[in-house]
Every structure is written in C-alpha cells, then in structure tokens.
Motif scaffolding. Sequence first.
Motif, PDB file in Angstrom:
ATOM      1  N   ARG A  88     -46.433  41.849 -18.560  1.00 48.46           N
ATOM      2  CA  ARG A  88     -46.361  41.223 -19.882  1.00 48.46           C
ATOM      3  C   ARG A  88     -47.525  40.277 -20.133  1.00 48.46           C
ATOM      4  O   ARG A  88     -47.697  39.793 -21.256  1.00 48.46           O
ATOM      5  CB  ARG A  88     -45.038  40.467 -20.035  1.00 48.46           C
ATOM      6  CG  ARG A  88     -43.828  41.398 -19.968  1.00 48.46           C
ATOM      7  CD  ARG A  88     -42.541  40.636 -19.870  1.00 48.46           C
ATOM      8  NE  ARG A  88     -42.477  39.918 -18.595  1.00 48.46           N
ATOM      9  CZ  ARG A  88     -41.443  39.188 -18.200  1.00 48.46           C
ATOM     10  NH1 ARG A  88     -40.392  39.062 -18.977  1.00 48.46           N
ATOM     11  NH2 ARG A  88     -41.459  38.592 -17.031  1.00 48.46           N
ATOM     12  N   ALA A  89     -48.334  40.029 -19.116  1.00 47.34           N
ATOM     13  CA  ALA A  89     -49.518  39.164 -19.235  1.00 47.34           C
ATOM     14  C   ALA A  89     -50.558  39.684 -18.239  1.00 47.34           C
ATOM     15  O   ALA A  89     -50.780  39.102 -17.188  1.00 47.34           O
ATOM     16  CB  ALA A  89     -49.161  37.713 -18.949  1.00 47.34           C
ATOM     17  N   ASN A 111     -39.046  43.401 -21.965  1.00 50.78           N
ATOM     18  CA  ASN A 111     -40.009  43.233 -23.056  1.00 50.78           C
ATOM     19  C   ASN A 111     -41.049  44.345 -23.068  1.00 50.78           C
ATOM     20  O   ASN A 111     -42.258  44.097 -23.025  1.00 50.78           O
ATOM     21  CB  ASN A 111     -40.692  41.862 -22.991  1.00 50.78           C
ATOM     22  CG  ASN A 111     -39.690  40.727 -22.913  1.00 50.78           C
ATOM     23  OD1 ASN A 111     -39.416  40.252 -21.824  1.00 50.78           O
ATOM     24  ND2 ASN A 111     -39.139  40.328 -24.044  1.00 50.78           N
ATOM     25  N   GLN A 112     -40.579  45.579 -23.145  1.00 44.86           N
ATOM     26  CA  GLN A 112     -41.474  46.732 -23.101  1.00 44.86           C
ATOM     27  C   GLN A 112     -42.516  46.700 -24.216  1.00 44.86           C
ATOM     28  O   GLN A 112     -43.644  47.137 -24.023  1.00 44.86           O
ATOM     29  CB  GLN A 112     -40.669  48.032 -23.153  1.00 44.86           C
ATOM     30  CG  GLN A 112     -39.839  48.249 -21.904  1.00 44.86           C
ATOM     31  CD  GLN A 112     -38.904  49.434 -22.007  1.00 44.86           C
ATOM     32  OE1 GLN A 112     -38.577  49.900 -23.093  1.00 44.86           O
ATOM     33  NE2 GLN A 112     -38.445  49.916 -20.865  1.00 44.86           N
ATOM     34  N   ARG A 113     -42.158  46.153 -25.358  1.00 39.56           N
ATOM     35  CA  ARG A 113     -43.121  46.055 -26.475  1.00 39.56           C
ATOM     36  C   ARG A 113     -44.296  45.159 -26.074  1.00 39.56           C
ATOM     37  O   ARG A 113     -45.451  45.470 -26.354  1.00 39.56           O
ATOM     38  CB  ARG A 113     -42.403  45.514 -27.711  1.00 39.56           C
ATOM     39  CG  ARG A 113     -43.307  45.193 -28.857  1.00 39.56           C
ATOM     40  CD  ARG A 113     -43.403  46.336 -29.790  1.00 39.56           C
ATOM     41  NE  ARG A 113     -44.333  45.991 -30.868  1.00 39.56           N
ATOM     42  CZ  ARG A 113     -44.652  46.822 -31.804  1.00 39.56           C
ATOM     43  NH1 ARG A 113     -44.139  48.011 -31.821  1.00 39.56           N
ATOM     44  NH2 ARG A 113     -45.492  46.476 -32.722  1.00 39.56           N
ATOM     45  N   THR A 114     -43.993  44.047 -25.412  1.00 38.08           N
ATOM     46  CA  THR A 114     -45.053  43.139 -24.960  1.00 38.08           C
ATOM     47  C   THR A 114     -45.926  43.825 -23.920  1.00 38.08           C
ATOM     48  O   THR A 114     -47.155  43.687 -23.935  1.00 38.08           O
ATOM     49  CB  THR A 114     -44.442  41.846 -24.387  1.00 38.08           C
ATOM     50  OG1 THR A 114     -43.643  41.235 -25.412  1.00 38.08           O
ATOM     51  CG2 THR A 114     -45.509  40.867 -23.931  1.00 38.08           C
ATOM     52  N   VAL A 115     -45.315  44.573 -23.017  1.00 40.18           N
ATOM     53  CA  VAL A 115     -46.074  45.309 -21.998  1.00 40.18           C
ATOM     54  C   VAL A 115     -47.026  46.292 -22.680  1.00 40.18           C
ATOM     55  O   VAL A 115     -48.222  46.329 -22.365  1.00 40.18           O
ATOM     56  CB  VAL A 115     -45.129  46.055 -21.023  1.00 40.18           C
ATOM     57  CG1 VAL A 115     -45.924  46.983 -20.104  1.00 40.18           C
ATOM     58  CG2 VAL A 115     -44.301  45.076 -20.213  1.00 40.18           C
ATOM     59  N   ALA A 117     -48.202  46.280 -25.732  1.00 44.62           N
ATOM     60  CA  ALA A 117     -49.250  45.556 -26.476  1.00 44.62           C
ATOM     61  C   ALA A 117     -50.315  45.011 -25.531  1.00 44.62           C
ATOM     62  O   ALA A 117     -51.513  45.021 -25.843  1.00 44.62           O
ATOM     63  CB  ALA A 117     -48.624  44.428 -27.295  1.00 44.62           C
ATOM     64  N   GLU A 118     -49.903  44.540 -24.356  1.00 47.61           N
ATOM     65  CA  GLU A 118     -50.858  44.059 -23.358  1.00 47.61           C
ATOM     66  C   GLU A 118     -51.738  45.195 -22.852  1.00 47.61           C
ATOM     67  O   GLU A 118     -52.944  45.023 -22.668  1.00 47.61           O
ATOM     68  CB  GLU A 118     -50.119  43.415 -22.177  1.00 47.61           C
ATOM     69  CG  GLU A 118     -49.891  41.940 -22.319  1.00 47.61           C
ATOM     70  CD  GLU A 118     -51.205  41.167 -22.292  1.00 47.61           C
ATOM     71  OE1 GLU A 118     -51.766  40.931 -21.207  1.00 47.61           O
ATOM     72  OE2 GLU A 118     -51.688  40.817 -23.382  1.00 47.61           O
ATOM     73  N   ARG A 121     -54.297  46.008 -25.477  1.00 50.13           N
ATOM     74  CA  ARG A 121     -55.350  44.989 -25.496  1.00 50.13           C
ATOM     75  C   ARG A 121     -56.366  45.224 -24.375  1.00 50.13           C
ATOM     76  O   ARG A 121     -57.567  45.156 -24.576  1.00 50.13           O
ATOM     77  CB  ARG A 121     -54.730  43.586 -25.341  1.00 50.13           C
ATOM     78  CG  ARG A 121     -55.754  42.455 -25.236  1.00 50.13           C
ATOM     79  CD  ARG A 121     -55.150  41.168 -24.709  1.00 50.13           C
ATOM     80  NE  ARG A 121     -54.584  41.239 -23.377  1.00 50.13           N
ATOM     81  CZ  ARG A 121     -55.295  41.266 -22.238  1.00 50.13           C
ATOM     82  NH1 ARG A 121     -56.616  41.267 -22.261  1.00 50.13           N
ATOM     83  NH2 ARG A 121     -54.676  41.306 -21.068  1.00 50.13           N
ATOM     84  N   VAL A 170     -46.931  50.765 -31.576  1.00 47.32           N
ATOM     85  CA  VAL A 170     -47.822  49.759 -30.973  1.00 47.32           C
ATOM     86  C   VAL A 170     -49.273  49.996 -31.411  1.00 47.32           C
ATOM     87  O   VAL A 170     -50.070  49.070 -31.417  1.00 47.32           O
ATOM     88  CB  VAL A 170     -47.689  49.785 -29.428  1.00 47.32           C
ATOM     89  CG1 VAL A 170     -48.702  48.890 -28.754  1.00 47.32           C
ATOM     90  CG2 VAL A 170     -46.276  49.385 -29.021  1.00 47.32           C
TER      91      VAL A 170
END
Length: 193
Positions: A88-89, A111-115, A117-118, A121, A170
Amino acid sequence: MHGAGDVRFFDRFAPLYDLVMPPAEAGALADALARADRPVKRVVDIGGGSGRATLALDVPERIVLDRSSGMLTRARTRGLDCVRGDARALPFGDDTLDAVTVVDAFHHMPNQRTVAAEVYRALAPGGVFAISEFDPDTLLGRGLVAAERVVGFGSSFATPAELTRFLERVGFEAAVVESGFEYTVVGKKRESH
C-alpha cells in the motif's frame, strides 16, 4: 485474525510454505509480461513471500516485496533480492518499474484499491501489472474461499471479470491472460502523451 495481509500466519508458516505450495507456472506470467510496451528488465513481485513465483520470472532484476520477515528469509536463501514493505506504500519512485506481479496473494491484501493505485504510480508507462489469483466461482475456488474463512484469513476474492473491471477503474488497460481455477489478469499502464 492474522493481522493485515494475514502476515502473522505467513511468518509462522514460512518454513513449510514451499513444501505444500507447487512451483509457480511461468507460462501465464511470461504471457502477461510480454504485453508490456517496454522492455521488461525490472520486476517487483509484491506479496512474493518465499520467492517461488519470482524465480519463474526470466528478467534481469527480480525483487521480492513482502511484509512477512519469515517469508523473506526463505526468499533470501534462494538468492533473491528482497525488500520488506507494504504494497500500500511501495518503496519505489514514480515510473521506475517495468512490471509488477502478484501471484496467489492479492486476495490477502487489505485496501486492494490502494495497492493497485500504488502499482500504477510506480510503473513506467507501458509497464504491466500481472495478477494470478483464484476464481471464487469455480468449484475449487468455492472450496478455497471456505477454507480460508475457516483458517481466519481476511481474504477478498474476485472473478477474472471483476478483477479486470477493477483494474480498468484504476486506469489500467486490462485483459484476462488465462482462465480457470487459477487465472491471470494483466493491466497495462497507458503511455503518457
């Protein structure tokens, strides 16, 4: 029950993991990486655990990223580069990776969405995100979902179609590479204009 990403379970289970898990299938991962619009030289396998899938990747730089120190200890004994971290980060700069893989682990990630998105990025334009997962709509998949609930995992499974739509939301161009109980979906980061 086992902490974020079920990490405490995998720390305890690390010494036995490779004895019960079959080697990763290189074919679907190779097909997914071949969809990149750039040379794939640097791949990070997030949730890569003992490195069983990372070893199947034929690229110059392979990195295992995992939260479980026990699993990373196993990966290091295989001569793999390892980073203890949280998907996630991601500890990688923007647009620095050619590909990211997740094999049999995305359903464990909170938090699969955060994963996703990371990963988007950190991927360079034209890079790919390959996810191999288990289809909960298959007979074996329904059994696996039930078994993981019994063990106390906080798993969240998706069908191939659901995972494809998720990656598209995403920002990825997404497609199913392989179907069945274990399936692979690939998302490609669009080229910047």
